[in-house]
Write an enzyme that holds these catalytic residues in place. Structure first.
Site, mmCIF file in Angstrom:
data_model
loop_
_atom_site.group_PDB
_atom_site.id
_atom_site.type_symbol
_atom_site.label_atom_id
_atom_site.label_comp_id
_atom_site.label_asym_id
_atom_site.label_seq_id
_atom_site.Cartn_x
_atom_site.Cartn_y
_atom_site.Cartn_z
ATOM 1 N N CYS A 103 0.849 -1.186 0.000
ATOM 2 C CA CYS A 103 0.000 0.000 0.000
ATOM 3 C C CYS A 103 0.889 1.241 0.000
ATOM 4 C CB CYS A 103 -0.877 -0.014 1.252
ATOM 5 S SG CYS A 103 -1.984 1.382 1.367
ATOM 6 N N HIS A 147 -9.125 -4.045 -1.765
ATOM 7 C CA HIS A 147 -8.151 -3.235 -1.023
ATOM 8 C C HIS A 147 -8.552 -1.758 -1.073
ATOM 9 C CE1 HIS A 147 -3.718 -2.298 -0.016
ATOM 10 N NE2 HIS A 147 -4.235 -1.110 -0.311
ATOM 11 N N GLU A 148 -8.918 -1.282 -2.284
ATOM 12 C CA GLU A 148 -9.272 0.139 -2.422
ATOM 13 C C GLU A 148 -10.605 0.452 -1.750
ATOM 14 O OE1 GLU A 148 -6.923 1.979 -3.164
ATOM 15 O OE2 GLU A 148 -5.645 0.477 -4.102
ATOM 16 N N HIS A 151 -10.132 0.964 1.833
ATOM 17 C CA HIS A 151 -9.659 2.315 2.163
ATOM 18 C C HIS A 151 -10.848 3.260 2.367
ATOM 19 C CE1 HIS A 151 -5.311 2.493 1.958
ATOM 20 N NE2 HIS A 151 -5.267 1.838 0.809
HETATM 21 ZN ZN LIG Z 1 -3.665 0.901 -0.087
#
Ligand SMILES: [Zn+2]
Length: 174
Positions: A103, A147-148, A151
């Site tokens: 990341c 993953h995004e 966030h």
């Molecule tokens: Zn990330």
């Protein structure tokens, strides 16, 4: 160019809000900034979310192909980045897959760990043209999207690493 916030910034652990007007120049400017960063970071990045540049809005940009699969001659500008506005994961498979994740907000992108996530997902979002899309993603691309989207919920991939000794810098991986 904007700075990418690093682990420890409370913004990274704060949930984002939906974009209300995608034609808002402020929103367009954020998307352009994100694409600019990704072009510069293309060698080592698979995606970026708005909170990473300090904007608590549900915007994610995801690379559609696996870094390892991409042709070495491919110029960063040719890489297929998918802008996802207000993405929602609406289906997750029971079967899982494991991929290395890093990341840009953690040790400047130089810390990697194996993460297990649903292998296939379905995600609904508004694309850069304002069209609602519903697509399937599997394996690496599925991990990138999850993953995004994490966030946008204020979640970092470290959450899935049970043992910190399972995290490696690129030097350690060599
Ligand atoms: Zn990330």
């Amino acid at each position: 160019m904007r700075r990418i916030l690093q682990y420890g910034s409370p913004i990274l652990e704060t949930p984002s809000k939906d974009v209300e007007d995608i034609n808002d120049p402020k929103v367009q400017n954020i998307i352009n900034e994100m694409l600019k960063i990704l072009q510069v970071e293309a060698e080592r990045s698979a995606g970026l979310s708005a909170p990473q540049i300090g904007e608590l809005l549900n915007i994610a940009v995801c690379r559609r192909t696996d870094l390892e699969d991409s042709d070495l001659n491919t110029k960063p500008s040719d890489i297929d980045w998918e802008v996802m506005i207000n993405p929602k994961i609406i289906k997750k498979s029971a079967n899982k897959s494991v991929h290395w994740e890093g990341c840009l907000s953690i040790n400047d992108g130089d810390l990697f760990g194996k993460v297990q996530r649903p292998k296939e997902i379905e995600v609904e979002y508004i694309d850069i043209m304002g069209k609602t899309k519903n697509i399937g993603a599997s394996d690496f691309f599925s991990h990138v999207v999850q993953h995004e989207v994490d966030h946008l919920h204020g979640v970092l991939f470290l959450k899935y690493i049970k043992d910190p000794s399972e995290l490696y810098t690129s030097d350690e991986l060599e």
